[in-house]
Scaffold this active site. Structure first.
Site, PDB file in Angstrom:
ATOM      1  N   LYS A  70       0.859  -1.205   0.000  1.00 47.10           N
ATOM      2  CA  LYS A  70       0.000   0.000   0.000  1.00 47.10           C
ATOM      3  C   LYS A  70       0.883   1.238   0.000  1.00 47.10           C
ATOM      4  O   LYS A  70       1.846   1.316   0.760  1.00 47.10           O
ATOM      5  CB  LYS A  70      -0.929   0.021   1.220  1.00 47.10           C
ATOM      6  N   GLN A 139     -13.339   8.364   9.750  1.00 48.57           N
ATOM      7  CA  GLN A 139     -13.108   7.058  10.393  1.00 48.57           C
ATOM      8  C   GLN A 139     -14.222   6.690  11.370  1.00 48.57           C
ATOM      9  O   GLN A 139     -14.497   5.504  11.573  1.00 48.57           O
ATOM     10  CB  GLN A 139     -11.760   7.042  11.145  1.00 48.57           C
ATOM     11  N   GLY A 223      -7.065   7.288  16.719  1.00 45.31           N
ATOM     12  CA  GLY A 223      -6.609   8.509  16.042  1.00 45.31           C
ATOM     13  C   GLY A 223      -5.106   8.698  16.034  1.00 45.31           C
ATOM     14  O   GLY A 223      -4.544   9.207  15.068  1.00 45.31           O
ATOM     15  N   ALA A 224      -4.414   8.292  17.101  1.00 44.91           N
ATOM     16  CA  ALA A 224      -2.970   8.536  17.167  1.00 44.91           C
ATOM     17  C   ALA A 224      -2.250   7.533  16.286  1.00 44.91           C
ATOM     18  O   ALA A 224      -2.284   6.324  16.538  1.00 44.91           O
ATOM     19  CB  ALA A 224      -2.478   8.427  18.614  1.00 44.91           C
ATOM     20  N   LYS A 229       1.258  12.275  18.639  1.00 43.18           N
ATOM     21  CA  LYS A 229      -0.205  12.280  18.733  1.00 43.18           C
ATOM     22  C   LYS A 229      -0.646  11.470  19.953  1.00 43.18           C
ATOM     23  O   LYS A 229      -0.087  10.404  20.240  1.00 43.18           O
ATOM     24  CB  LYS A 229      -0.828  11.660  17.468  1.00 43.18           C
TER      25      LYS A 229
HETATM   26  N1  LIG Z   1      -5.121   3.769  13.479  1.00 46.24           N
HETATM   27  C1  LIG Z   1      -5.318   3.728  12.184  1.00 46.24           C
HETATM   28  O1  LIG Z   1      -5.174   2.681  11.525  1.00 46.24           O
HETATM   29  C2  LIG Z   1      -5.790   4.969  11.484  1.00 46.24           C
HETATM   30  C3  LIG Z   1      -6.262   4.862  10.168  1.00 46.24           C
HETATM   31  C4  LIG Z   1      -6.756   6.005   9.539  1.00 46.24           C
HETATM   32  C5  LIG Z   1      -6.752   7.235  10.208  1.00 46.24           C
HETATM   33  N2  LIG Z   1      -6.239   7.310  11.477  1.00 46.24           N
HETATM   34  C6  LIG Z   1      -6.231   8.598  12.205  1.00 46.24           C
HETATM   35  O2  LIG Z   1      -7.532   8.838  12.699  1.00 46.24           O
HETATM   36  C7  LIG Z   1      -7.711  10.250  12.922  1.00 46.24           C
HETATM   37  C8  LIG Z   1      -9.063  10.689  12.358  1.00 46.24           C
HETATM   38  O3  LIG Z   1      -9.067  10.474  10.963  1.00 46.24           O
HETATM   39  P1  LIG Z   1     -10.355  10.895  10.068  1.00 46.24           P
HETATM   40  O4  LIG Z   1     -10.032  10.457   8.687  1.00 46.24           O
HETATM   41  O5  LIG Z   1     -11.602  10.414  10.709  1.00 46.24           O
HETATM   42  O6  LIG Z   1     -10.255  12.481  10.163  1.00 46.24           O
HETATM   43  P2  LIG Z   1     -11.454  13.543   9.974  1.00 46.24           P
HETATM   44  O7  LIG Z   1     -10.780  14.854   9.757  1.00 46.24           O
HETATM   45  O8  LIG Z   1     -12.436  13.058   8.983  1.00 46.24           O
HETATM   46  O9  LIG Z   1     -12.188  13.540  11.413  1.00 46.24           O
HETATM   47  C9  LIG Z   1     -11.560  13.963  12.600  1.00 46.24           C
HETATM   48  C10 LIG Z   1     -12.618  14.606  13.476  1.00 46.24           C
HETATM   49  O10 LIG Z   1     -12.010  14.930  14.727  1.00 46.24           O
HETATM   50  C11 LIG Z   1     -12.600  16.164  15.159  1.00 46.24           C
HETATM   51  N3  LIG Z   1     -11.759  16.788  16.174  1.00 46.24           N
HETATM   52  C12 LIG Z   1     -10.604  17.462  15.974  1.00 46.24           C
HETATM   53  N4  LIG Z   1     -10.149  17.936  17.179  1.00 46.24           N
HETATM   54  C13 LIG Z   1     -11.048  17.539  18.109  1.00 46.24           C
HETATM   55  C14 LIG Z   1     -11.134  17.726  19.520  1.00 46.24           C
HETATM   56  N5  LIG Z   1     -10.214  18.411  20.193  1.00 46.24           N
HETATM   57  N6  LIG Z   1     -12.196  17.185  20.165  1.00 46.24           N
HETATM   58  C15 LIG Z   1     -13.150  16.502  19.492  1.00 46.24           C
HETATM   59  N7  LIG Z   1     -13.119  16.314  18.154  1.00 46.24           N
HETATM   60  C16 LIG Z   1     -12.067  16.814  17.488  1.00 46.24           C
HETATM   61  C17 LIG Z   1     -12.730  16.965  13.876  1.00 46.24           C
HETATM   62  O11 LIG Z   1     -13.660  18.038  14.022  1.00 46.24           O
HETATM   63  C18 LIG Z   1     -13.195  15.900  12.900  1.00 46.24           C
HETATM   64  O12 LIG Z   1     -14.605  15.806  12.833  1.00 46.24           O
HETATM   65  C19 LIG Z   1      -6.500  10.917  12.265  1.00 46.24           C
HETATM   66  O13 LIG Z   1      -5.583  11.282  13.272  1.00 46.24           O
HETATM   67  C20 LIG Z   1      -5.913   9.836  11.379  1.00 46.24           C
HETATM   68  O14 LIG Z   1      -4.515  10.017  11.164  1.00 46.24           O
HETATM   69  C21 LIG Z   1      -5.791   6.205  12.123  1.00 46.24           C
END
Ligand SMILES: NC(=O)c1ccc[n+]([C@@H]2O[C@H](COP(=O)([O-])OP(=O)(O)OC[C@H]3O[C@@H](n4cnc5c(N)ncnc54)[C@H](O)[C@@H]3O)[C@@H](O)[C@H]2O)c1
Length: 333
Positions: A70, A139, A223-224, A229
């Site tokens: 990927k 997500q 998220g992290a 993060k």
């Molecule tokens: N672990 C994994 O395998 C994996 C895979 C994909 C993405 N991620 C991570 O997941 C996280 C979210 O990704 P996404 O694609 O859903 O992003 P996204 O931007 O679609 O959604 C993130 C949400 O978090 C909210 N947010 C931001 N700061 C906040 C706070 N202080 N309190 C409450 N809400 C808050 C935003 O308003 C937004 O709605 C990213 O950090 C991404 O890197 C992890």
């Protein structure tokens, strides 16, 4: 003439071929293969650009019949293009031939949701009835969809987001999709009510505090996924049974990375990798009142298992095969 077609599989075809329930099943099998030492998964490698990065994630699970690589970028400032785009190359391990190139944006969200669901299957209480999503973005939607596969008894979901409009929209969509009670909430109000909490924000300082956590809670910390993060107060990790997906990735950029680099927790404080739990080498939840945390960074084996399923399902179906574009990249005489 030998068939040297490489299929090009776009996002819509991937969505047709891979349901969330399929992804949960594939990811559970991927974790088991990884836990049993049957998978190859070299570390992710990174290229760094002025405006973003590109990550390369190879994996091979022999029983799934293909190897995959990927490529996924993160360009937060993109205008007119998504900030995260992913493709997967599917390779025949017998010959090295490139069987397919597929979009992996939906696949990544599906396999990430599936990882949370597999963790909840082994770590959350059976009777879990209330879920709380902290972060209501891309997500969050697949996290909830996958969670509903393994815990269909969930009757209420709360969404907490820094943008209350997003939380409200997500709540309306969840009510329509699952027919369950669904509302937006603050973290202070929402998290303490939940049996299963999923954190899916990009924050770098903790937003879920130890005072919000109740005995018996399971937390999927999603998220992290990069150094610096973190979404949970480190005291939560110190008091919980912590399961990670992979030590190298988790200690580098997962939920535990800040606590590990600050010396607050060590590898000995981590109960298991998820592959060890899925294969029964280490126990999952043992007591109704224990707090469990799953730290997900996303493994290449998850992508491999889902991409193998998509490729095999689409190419086994003559109608689907006829729809797919294909190219002869080699142009052998
Ligand atoms: N672990 C994994 O395998 C994996 C895979 C994909 C993405 N991620 C991570 O997941 C996280 C979210 O990704 P996404 O694609 O859903 O992003 P996204 O931007 O679609 O959604 C993130 C949400 O978090 C909210 N947010 C931001 N700061 C906040 C706070 N202080 N309190 C409450 N809400 C808050 C935003 O308003 C937004 O709605 C990213 O950090 C991404 O890197 C992890």
């Amino acid at each position: 003439m030998a068939d040297h077609r490489t299929y090009l599989i776009d996002r819509l075809e991937v969505e047709r071929a891979l349901t969330i329930a399929d992804a949960v099943d594939a990811v559970e099998r991927a974790f088991a293969a990884y836990g049993d030492g049957r998978a190859q998964m070299p570390p992710k490698s990174y290229l760094t650009f002025p405006k973003g990065d590109l990550r390369c994630m190879p994996a091979y699970i022999p029983e799934m019949g293909v190897a995959t690589v990927k490529n996924v970028n993160v360009h937060p400032g993109n205008a007119g293009l998504p900030s995260v785009m992913a493709t997967i190359s599917v390779v025949d391990p017998e010959t090295g031939f490139m069987l397919a190139i597929m979009d992996a944006s939906y696949l990544t969200a599906a396999r990430t949701g599936a990882a949370g669901a597999v963790a909840a299957k082994y770590l959350a209480r059976e009777e879990a009835a209330v879920a709380c999503m902290v972060g209501a973005g891309v997500q969050a939607e697949t996290q909830l969809a996958a969670l509903m596969v393994v815990r269909p008894g969930i009757r209420k979901v709360l969404f907490c987001d820094a943008d209350p409009g997003r939380a409200e929209t997500a709540a309306q969509r969840a009510a329509a999709a699952y027919g369950i009670e669904s509302e937006s909430a603050t973290i202070e109000h929402g998290v303490p009510q939940a049996d299963i909490v999923t954190t899916v924000t990009p924050v770098r300082s903790p937003i879920v505090k130890a005072e919000h956590v109740r005995p018996g809670m399971h937390i999927n910390a999603i998220g992290a996924d990069a150094p610096g993060k973190q979404e949970l107060e480190p005291q939560i990790l110190r008091g919980a049974k912590v399961v990670i997906d992979n030590w190298d990735q988790g200690s580098h950029g997962g939920e535990i990375n800040v606590a590990v680099s600050g010396g607050l927790i060590t590898r000995d404080d981590v109960h298991a990798e998820i592959g060890e739990v899925v294969t029964g080498r280490k126990p999952g939840r043992e007591r109704p009142d224990e707090v469990t945390v799953f730290d997900s960074t996303g493994l290449a084996v998850q992508d491999c298992a889902c991409a193998a399923l998509v490729y095999q399902r689409l190419t086994a179906d003559s109608d689907a095969r006829a729809r797919l574009a294909a190219v002869d990249l080699l142009r052998l005489a």
